[in-house]
Design a protein around this motif. Structure first.
Motif, PDB file in Angstrom:
ATOM      1  N   HIS A 118     -74.016  36.328 -59.187  1.00 34.60           N
ATOM      2  CA  HIS A 118     -72.696  35.684 -59.278  1.00 34.60           C
ATOM      3  C   HIS A 118     -71.837  36.280 -60.421  1.00 34.60           C
ATOM      4  O   HIS A 118     -70.626  36.464 -60.257  1.00 34.60           O
ATOM      5  N   HIS A 122     -68.204  38.122 -60.402  1.00 33.85           N
ATOM      6  CA  HIS A 122     -67.013  37.866 -61.228  1.00 33.85           C
ATOM      7  C   HIS A 122     -66.497  39.171 -61.843  1.00 33.85           C
ATOM      8  O   HIS A 122     -65.296  39.437 -61.836  1.00 33.85           O
ATOM      9  N   SER A 143     -66.725  31.525 -67.554  1.00 29.76           N
ATOM     10  CA  SER A 143     -66.506  30.523 -66.504  1.00 29.76           C
ATOM     11  C   SER A 143     -67.103  29.201 -66.953  1.00 29.76           C
ATOM     12  O   SER A 143     -67.368  28.997 -68.143  1.00 29.76           O
ATOM     13  N   ASP A 335     -64.232  30.736 -58.527  1.00 24.39           N
ATOM     14  CA  ASP A 335     -65.212  31.184 -57.536  1.00 24.39           C
ATOM     15  C   ASP A 335     -64.606  31.507 -56.174  1.00 24.39           C
ATOM     16  O   ASP A 335     -63.836  30.724 -55.618  1.00 24.39           O
TER      17      ASP A 335
HETATM   18 ZN    ZN Z   1     -68.184  31.470 -61.127  1.00 22.71          ZN
END
Ligand code: ZN
Ligand code: KG4
Length: 368
Positions: A118, A122, A143, A335
């Protein structure tokens, strides 16, 4: 080369079709089904509810992403080169929904699978704007769950320079907003409150510029810049939220009931935003200097913050002239699956796919 990407690591059900065109990833469709309205009343993400919502949303979101890219379900096995999915880190029950859906589609359509971290996703959002990064690059990804400084010397090789020792900045924004009674998610709420101050200027404690208020007078609120001079590239934002809480509890203007709470609250919000932006930018610049970065990058949900974006641009231009600044385009900050697709295209081109039986959701997946 087109791929379908799926992201369900937290509370957004997202799917995108991303293609490799003229030497770079290009987004053909990007669908995000946000659950913010559902979790808002609980003041944060409830994992069980998030997973149930993913179950309901995932196939319609995928179908919409395919159709928006001009691909029918029937055409998908032929038109797609692979299926990519976020394997971690994140909430396990949320991750599993994306992983199991990607696995099922890959088996049914006989397509290769690509597992994406993840945070790598980003960072890869920085390849979706007009300007492309030049390596070596120093990337700040910030984040709700992550607060990481990474050095990228060559594609797909990540060296972690620093991480948070407790809360990520996004989490701190969310907790500070709760303290201030500003609602969820905290980042946009704090930014909106701070924006009500006329001529708001970011306060930079290192440079001894005091925060200003609507009346032009110097505000008394000064919050710490945690670990700003620690000599390493780690962060710690848990104490900042506590410092905010203590200052509010001690604020006689509030306790005596004389204060215009809306206005005073905006000053707290502004100073909190300043403290976070000042700390993040200061450490990113130090890292870029130390590692001779040609590009400074910023990504993650908190990179949606306009004050943070502007401050990074301003200070890099000032302190590191000639260094490129690339910030994830606004649409790809919080996201989404387009960023997962971008990361996956780099992996696919390097031959990094995973056999369907080996794919696993990992809530603590580390970046390599
Ligand atoms: Zn995220
Ligand atoms: O990347 P993201 O969507 O999810 C995680 O991977 O955690 O980031 C969500 C975080 C939340 O903490 C939210 O408050 C923060 O990003 N955020 C912002 C802004 N928009 C979202 N923080 C500061 N300013 C914003 N404008």
């Amino acid at each position: 080369m087109k791929i379908l990407a799926i992201e369900t690591s937290c509370d957004e059900t997202a799917a995108a079709v991303v293609a490799w065109q003229k030497g770079r990833p290009v987004v053909l469709s990007n669908i995000v089904s946000s659950q913010i309205a559902i979790h808002q009343k609980y003041g944060g993400v409830v994992p069980e509810i998030a997973a149930r919502e993913h179950v309901l949303n995932i196939l319609p979101v995928i179908e919409e992403a395919l159709l928006a890219a001009g691909i029918t379900r029937k055409q998908a096995p032929k038109k797609l080169a692979a299926i990519a999915v976020t394997a971690g880190p994140g909430l396990i029950t949320s991750l599993m929904m994306g992983v199991e859906t990607a696995r099922s589609l890959a088996v049914a359509w006989d397509l290769p699978l690509i597992d994406v971290n993840h945070i790598e996703g980003h960072m890869s959002a920085c390849w979706l704007g007009e300007k492309l990064p030049e390596l070596p690059a120093v990337v700040m990804t910030v984040s709700g769950g992550h607060n990481m400084l990474v050095l990228i010397k060559e594609p797909l090789k990540y060296k972690i320079l620093g991480d948070t020792r407790d809360d990520a900045a996004g989490e701190a924004f969310d907790k500070a907003a709760k303290i201030l009674g500003l609602g969820y998610p905290g980042g946009p709420a704090i930014a909106a409150s701070a924006a009500t101050i006329n001529n708001y200027q970011l306060s930079i404690i290192n440079e001894r510029v005091a925060p200003s208020t609507s009346s032009g007078q110097v505000a008394k609120i000064v919050l710490p810049r945690p670990m700003i001079n620690s000599g390493d590239f780690d962060f710690s934002f848990s104490g900042l939220k506590t410092a905010l809480l203590y200052q509010i509890q001690k604020d006689s203007s509030i306790n005596s009931g004389q204060a215009n709470w809306q206005g005073r609250r905006a000053e707290y919000a502004a100073e909190f935003q300043s403290a976070v932006a000042d700390t993040l930018v200061s450490k990113t610049i130090k890292a870029a200097k130390k590692f001779g970065a040609k590009t400074v990058m910023l990504s993650g949900g908190v990179s949606a913050n306009k004050v943070l974006r502007a401050e990074l641009e301003r200070r890099v231009a000032d302190k590191l002239p000639g260094t490129r600044v690339i910030i994830a385009p606004q649409a790809y900050t919080t996201d989404n699956a387009a960023m997962i697709g971008a990361a996956a295209l780099f992996r696919l081109r390097a031959g990094k796919t995973i056999i369907w039986s080996k794919l696993k959701a990992d809530p603590n997946l580390e970046i390599k």
